[in-house]
Design a protein around this motif. Structure first.
Motif, short mmCIF file in Angstrom:
data_model
loop_
_atom_site.label_atom_id
_atom_site.label_comp_id
_atom_site.label_asym_id
_atom_site.label_seq_id
_atom_site.Cartn_x
_atom_site.Cartn_y
_atom_site.Cartn_z
N GLN A 94 42.27 39.47 40.24
CA GLN A 94 41.58 40.72 40.57
C GLN A 94 40.20 40.36 41.13
O GLN A 94 39.47 39.57 40.53
CB GLN A 94 41.43 41.62 39.34
CG GLN A 94 40.74 42.93 39.70
CD GLN A 94 40.54 43.88 38.52
OE1 GLN A 94 40.61 43.49 37.36
NE2 GLN A 94 40.27 45.14 38.86
N ALA A 133 34.37 47.23 30.32
CA ALA A 133 35.49 46.98 31.22
C ALA A 133 36.15 45.65 30.89
O ALA A 133 36.55 44.91 31.78
CB ALA A 133 35.01 47.00 32.67
N GLY A 134 36.23 45.34 29.61
CA GLY A 134 36.70 44.00 29.24
C GLY A 134 35.86 42.99 29.99
O GLY A 134 36.35 41.96 30.43
N ASP A 194 43.04 38.04 32.13
CA ASP A 194 42.75 38.01 30.69
C ASP A 194 44.05 38.18 29.88
O ASP A 194 44.98 38.85 30.31
CB ASP A 194 41.76 39.12 30.33
CG ASP A 194 40.50 39.07 31.19
OD1 ASP A 194 40.63 38.94 32.43
OD2 ASP A 194 39.40 39.16 30.65
N ASN A 199 36.83 50.05 35.10
CA ASN A 199 37.89 49.93 36.09
C ASN A 199 39.20 50.08 35.32
O ASN A 199 39.64 49.15 34.63
CB ASN A 199 37.82 48.56 36.79
CG ASN A 199 39.02 48.29 37.66
OD1 ASN A 199 39.83 47.42 37.36
ND2 ASN A 199 39.17 49.04 38.71
N THR A 206 33.38 40.15 30.87
CA THR A 206 32.94 38.87 30.32
C THR A 206 31.44 38.67 30.55
O THR A 206 30.95 38.96 31.65
CB THR A 206 33.71 37.73 31.01
OG1 THR A 206 35.10 37.97 30.83
CG2 THR A 206 33.32 36.37 30.45
N ARG A 218 26.05 37.18 35.93
CA ARG A 218 25.91 38.63 35.69
C ARG A 218 24.62 38.92 34.92
O ARG A 218 23.99 39.96 35.12
CB ARG A 218 27.14 39.15 34.93
CG ARG A 218 28.39 39.18 35.80
CD ARG A 218 29.64 39.50 35.01
NE ARG A 218 30.81 39.42 35.88
CZ ARG A 218 32.06 39.38 35.46
NH1 ARG A 218 32.32 39.42 34.16
NH2 ARG A 218 33.05 39.32 36.32
N THR A 268 36.27 37.06 36.42
CA THR A 268 36.05 35.65 36.11
C THR A 268 37.26 34.81 36.54
O THR A 268 37.09 33.67 36.94
CB THR A 268 35.75 35.45 34.61
OG1 THR A 268 36.72 36.17 33.85
CG2 THR A 268 34.37 35.96 34.26
N1 ARG Z 1 37.09 39.63 31.80
C1 ARG Z 1 37.18 39.54 33.22
C2 ARG Z 1 35.81 39.65 33.85
O1 ARG Z 1 34.89 40.10 33.23
C3 ARG Z 1 38.10 40.60 33.81
C4 ARG Z 1 37.74 42.01 33.48
C5 ARG Z 1 38.53 43.00 34.30
N2 ARG Z 1 38.34 44.33 33.79
C6 ARG Z 1 38.85 45.44 34.32
N3 ARG Z 1 38.60 46.58 33.70
N4 ARG Z 1 39.55 45.41 35.40
O2 ARG Z 1 35.62 39.29 34.97
#
Ligand code: ARG
Length: 258
Positions: free
Chosen positions: A151, A104-105, A193, A47, A107, A112, A155
């Motif tokens: 968002q 996607a960063g 984050d 994303n 977590t 999950r 998390t």
């Molecule tokens: N680290 C958080 C999660 O895994 C937010 C990651 C949002 N990443 C992004 N590409 N929008 O929920």
């Protein structure tokens, strides 16, 4: 740096609005025609509204995750293709096989893990709170009774809905839209984050980050449960990249030490 980030964030917002469901975006060096190596293609879902992990430069998705995925694909002798989608579509996409890996960063969470496997962790994330520079919010306890932007499906969303209640949380398609709502005075803070938080604060006047760590988390690559061979290969490639100092090199390309 500020101007550069502002530009990136502006572009991120513009493209994020138009992005959902668009055609796959290829990395610059993934030039081979599709028909050439279908078996050798590694499709990554992300994303791309999460700087510095993933964001758009023009039509190209760049960032720490894009570079790490490119380095893994190179080690596996595969051609990387990146697909941009809504964050909450990523786990279903990888579990359902429409993408091979998710960077996607993202977590690692127990919930999950019920749907996907995760690689070894390659980075740490800290859930942070962005507020207006003149906000009365001083500690995490002050969030009670406040309107918190997040968002969807992150998390930050999950923790805040749990800790402060559904009605306290306003969900946005990406962090930039949540930050815009904060700037407009529609919400009291944004939980996101730490690295994107810093990028958003650097790109916008009048914001700051609360001096607190709401939650510390591990980022890892999500892979379908049945794709155990790919998981092993990705972990082997990651271990090599870590040993070679390549991951640190990629991170410091996007995150400049102060
Ligand atoms: N680290 C958080 C999660 O895994 C937010 C990651 C949002 N990443 C992004 N590409 N929008 O929920």
């Amino acid at each position: 740096m500020k101007k550069f980030l502002a530009l990136i964030l502006a572009l991120t917002m513009v493209f994020a609005l138009a992005a959902c469901g668009t055609a796959p975006v290829e990395t610059p060096d993934a030039g081979a025609p599709e028909a050439d190596a279908p078996a050798g293609k590694l499709v990554m879902g992300t994303n791309a509204a999460f700087p510095p992990y993933e964001f758009k430069e023009g039509e190209t998705i760049v960032g720490i995750d894009a570079d790490i995925a490119a380095a893994i694909a190179a080690k596996l002798g595969m051609e990387l293709e990146i697909k941009d989608m809504a964050f909450e579509s990523l786990i279903p996409a990888v579990a359902g096989g429409s993408v091979d890996i998710v960077l996607a960063g993202m977590t690692v969470t127990d919930e999950r893990k019920e749907s996907v496997n995760f690689s070894e962790s390659y980075a740490t994330g800290i859930q942070s709170v962005i507020i207006a520079a003149d906000s009365a919010i001083a500690t995490i306890d002050d969030l009670t009774g406040k309107v918190i932007g997040v968002q969807t499906g992150t998390t930050g969303d999950i923790y805040c809905s749990g800790d402060y209640g559904e009605e306290a949380v306003k969900r946005y398609d990406n962090g930039a839209l949540a930050v815009q709502a904060l700037l407009n005075g529609q919400i009291d803070c944004v939980v996101i984050d730490n690295q994107p938080a810093q990028a958003f604060v650097a790109a916008n006047e009048g914001l700051k980050i609360l001096d607190t760590e709401y939650a510390v988390e591990d980022y890892a690559i999500a892979i379908a449960k049945e794709d155990t061979e790919l998981l092993a290969n990705v972990n082997a490639a990651l271990a090599e990249l870590k040993a070679e100092g390549k991951i640190d090199e990629i991170v410091s390309k996007y995150i400049k030490a102060e």
